[in-house]
Write a protein that holds these residues in place. Structure first.
Motif, short mmCIF file in Angstrom:
data_model
loop_
_atom_site.label_atom_id
_atom_site.label_comp_id
_atom_site.label_asym_id
_atom_site.label_seq_id
_atom_site.Cartn_x
_atom_site.Cartn_y
_atom_site.Cartn_z
N ALA A 81 1.16 -1.32 -0.22
CA ALA A 81 -0.12 0.05 -0.02
C ALA A 81 0.89 1.25 0.40
N GLY A 82 1.64 1.29 0.75
CA GLY A 82 2.82 2.33 0.88
C GLY A 82 3.42 2.35 -0.41
N ARG A 83 4.04 2.35 -0.95
CA ARG A 83 4.58 1.54 -2.22
C ARG A 83 3.54 1.97 -4.06
N ALA A 84 2.85 1.47 -3.29
CA ALA A 84 2.15 2.38 -4.45
C ALA A 84 1.27 3.73 -4.06
N VAL A 85 1.29 4.55 -3.04
CA VAL A 85 1.10 5.72 -2.70
C VAL A 85 2.44 6.39 -3.73
N ALA A 86 3.86 5.75 -3.07
CA ALA A 86 4.64 6.50 -3.46
C ALA A 86 4.72 6.88 -4.87
N GLU A 87 4.15 5.54 -5.60
CA GLU A 87 4.72 5.40 -6.97
C GLU A 87 3.49 6.41 -7.57
N ARG A 88 2.32 6.35 -7.18
CA ARG A 88 1.69 7.07 -8.11
C ARG A 88 1.79 8.14 -7.76
N GLY A 89 1.92 8.34 -6.19
CA GLY A 89 1.82 10.65 -5.92
C GLY A 89 3.29 10.56 -6.41
N GLY A 90 3.91 9.95 -6.88
CA GLY A 90 5.30 10.24 -7.76
C GLY A 90 5.03 10.72 -9.01
N ALA A 91 4.06 10.00 -9.46
CA ALA A 91 4.11 9.94 -10.77
C ALA A 91 2.78 11.15 -11.30
N TYR A 92 1.88 11.65 -10.55
CA TYR A 92 1.51 12.70 -10.24
C TYR A 92 1.63 14.14 -10.06
N VAL A 93 3.30 14.13 -9.26
CA VAL A 93 3.37 15.49 -9.20
C VAL A 93 5.11 15.44 -9.44
N GLY A 94 5.29 14.77 -10.60
CA GLY A 94 6.27 14.90 -11.53
C GLY A 94 7.58 14.55 -10.93
N GLY A 95 7.44 13.12 -9.84
CA GLY A 95 8.60 13.08 -9.14
C GLY A 95 9.03 13.65 -8.05
N TRP A 96 9.67 13.28 -7.24
CA TRP A 96 10.13 12.83 -5.84
C TRP A 96 10.80 14.07 -5.23
N ASP A 97 12.03 13.42 -6.64
CA ASP A 97 13.78 14.45 -6.19
C ASP A 97 13.70 15.24 -6.07
N GLY A 98 13.63 16.52 -4.71
CA GLY A 98 14.11 17.46 -4.68
C GLY A 98 13.18 18.00 -4.21
N LYS A 99 11.39 17.19 -3.75
CA LYS A 99 10.66 17.82 -3.30
C LYS A 99 10.81 17.57 -1.47
N ASP A 100 9.74 18.79 -0.72
CA ASP A 100 10.24 18.76 0.64
C ASP A 100 8.54 17.75 0.87
N VAL A 101 8.59 16.63 1.43
CA VAL A 101 7.38 16.19 1.82
C VAL A 101 7.25 16.11 3.52
#
Length: 551
Positions: free
Chosen positions: A33-53
């Motif tokens: 479940a956690g990986r699913a949110v990270a993957e789909r959320g990452g695609a939605y926001v254009g990747g996690w690199d450099g983002k403050d979450v």
């Protein structure tokens, strides 16, 4: 077709997956479940690199999902600031394990973990909120009902304020905090003006869609909705329950609204009897008939009181109009029933209600016609109002062959419940009504619900748009329902009602795209029906099913 599960059904699915024959470790499902949110959320926001979450974690397993999400975002180059609103002792064993792993990763630079201890943490929390690019809501998930309490009410209000200003993207884990999974009701404590639901931009839900994600006002909080199976066995996700609720999809409808056979003829496609109208309301009758014509009915007979006939004859040559009673007759009366009964022997379906008025003789006329006819009935508008107080007896005798199409106020009159009470649990109220009265119901609204008298199944329809909020749309729908009941190959009244509601909404969506978001007319929606059917034929998949979806 997607199953819409209740919170209890989803808990049972999870428990069977973990502790039944499948024996999937709870920690594995939480990891998925956690990986699913990270993957789909990452695609939605254009990747996690450099983002403050900023990740807000509640006391339950939704919070455990949040700990997993944090770890995956860290691995993808993001910076995470996690606030836990529970203590370590309050978490399940699998949540504790993921919390421990996250603690070991925290370096107070790219990852911080704060166990929330009250208002003393608020200043730093709000500072993090003001600076974050993404907020992840892992507070309550499917466990909410009633009203949010402090400190969550205060925190959710701050998140909404920040997001409304365009400051951050909000992602909800399974369900936004403050939205009821089963009913779509939202936190609304009038004593606390901060008690509002969280408004998500993206919701990632697990296993199955949930009912409250498709019912207003909760639906307005969901944002974009994405589903991930998280590795749950497909057989568990599709198994039947006692109270089944389904989301209609185009493939379901094209499976039952099949193309015409090349050797078919007008008799193959049904004879529709529309017995409705009164001396000063003929528009509704004509729109009903037009809906039937445009939906492919083989023959459409319109029977109106004598005074109404001159306003209907010749308006549409495909509609065969005949007056009932003398030329001064404004309304149907009981004595007119014999004429209708005699004709009905050749009809595939009979529609009554639109524009019939409220004459005192109308209930007797409807009861007399129903008593001596055998074809399916579609009852709308004034026919429903005429049944008030007599519903139980009428549906006991005719419910199995009848479709009723009330809007919320008409359903309130039929059920004896206030509209506010109905809205608190739309699905549950319709389900109980159908079980009590054994009649197929189309409750018109956003969304429209169709309930099968035969099975009690509820089907949720999402086609349609706010531009269809105009007088006459329901009249056209009654005609479409009649045409679908008569459509060659549709096997049940409930299937026909589902097809008609979906088709009607799709035609409205076609008009919104071609004409504009509002201002198109009911007749224009009816005229769009052939266009939609043509589009379906182009997109129609190969037939794979051996039995009908909708029963």
């Amino acid at each position: 077709m997607y199953t819409l599960k209740s919170a209890a059904q989803m808990r049972q699915t999870d428990n069977t997956a973990m502790y039944g024959k499948y024996s999937i470790a709870p920690a594995v499902l939480m990891e998925n479940a956690g990986r699913a949110v990270a993957e789909r959320g990452g695609a939605y926001v254009g990747g996690w690199d450099g983002k403050d979450v900023l990740i807000l974690c509640g006391k339950g397993n939704n919070g455990g999902d949040g700990f997993v999400i944090a770890r995956h975002i860290l691995a993808a180059g993001g910076r995470v600031y996690v606030y836990s609103f529970g203590t370590t002792a309050e978490y399940s064993e699998e949540s504790k394990a993921h919390l421990h792993t996250l603690r070991m990763m925290c370096d107070n630079r790219t990852c911080t973990l704060t166990m929330y201890e009250g208002e003393k943490n608020d200043r730093l929390l709000y500072k993090r909120l003001a600076a974050c690019d993404v907020l992840i809501d892992a507070l309550l998930g499917t466990g909410f009902s009633g009203s949010l309490r402090e400190p969550l009410a205060r925190v959710v209000a701050a998140v909404n304020e920040r997001a409304a200003a365009g400051g951050c993207t909000v992602i909800a884990v399974d369900m936004p905090t403050g939205v009821n999974t089963d009913t779509g009701a939202v936190s609304d404590d009038i004593k606390n003006d901060t008690s509002s639901p969280l408004m998500a931009d993206l919701t990632v839900t697990f296993g199955s869609y949930k009912r409250g994600q498709f019912i207003y006002p909760g639906k307005a909080c969901i944002g974009k909705l994405e589903l991930d199976s998280i590795g749950l066995p497909p057989a568990l996700l599709t198994e039947n329950a006692e109270d089944n609720v389904y989301l209609l999809c185009e493939a379901d409808i094209t499976e039952i609204v099949t193309p015409r056979r090349a050797d078919s003829h007008k008799g193959t496609h049904g004879t529709i009897g529309i017995v409705t109208g009164c001396g000063d309301m003929v528009g509704a009758t004509l729109m009903t008939a037009h809906g039937a014509v445009r939906s492919g009915a083989g023959k459409v007979f319109l029977r109106v009181p004598g005074a109404a006939a001159p306003y209907c004859i010749g308006k549409e040559p495909e509609i065969m109009v005949r007056p009932v009673g003398g030329r001064d007759r404004l309304h149907f009366c009981r004595d007119d029933a014999a004429e209708i009964i005699a004709e009905s022997k050749d009809w595939s379906v009979l529609v009554m209600g639109p524009g019939m008025g409220k004459d005192k003789e109308l209930p007797g006329f409807i009861e007399a016609v129903a008593a001596e006819t055998t074809c399916p009935l579609v009852l709308d508008a004034d026919a429903l109002n005429a049944l008030r107080g007599k519903e139980a007896d009428f549906f006991a005798r005719h419910g199995g062959r009848t479709v009723i199409t009330p809007h919320l106020l008409e359903f309130s009159r039929l059920s004896g419940l206030a509209t506010a009470e109905i809205k608190t649990d739309l699905i549950g109220t319709v389900m109980k009504f159908v079980r009590d009265y054994a009649v197929t119901v189309v409750l018109k609204g956003a969304p429209s619900l169709i309930a099968s008298a035969k099975t009690g199944n509820i089907y949720v329809n999402e086609t349609g748009n706010a531009g269809m909020a105009a007088g006459g749309m329901g009249d056209v729908l009654s005609g479409i329902i009649a045409a679908m009941i008569a459509h060659d190959g549709i096997g049940s009244i409930a299937a026909a009602a589902c097809a008609a509601v979906y088709l009607h909404g799709a035609a409205g969506d076609y008009c919104a795209g071609r004409i504009g978001p509002y201002g198109f007319t009911p007749d224009e929606v009816a005229d769009a029906v052939p266009e939609v059917l043509a589009l379906w034929d182009k997109r129609r998949p190969l037939t794979l099913l051996e039995k009908p979806y909708i029963i």
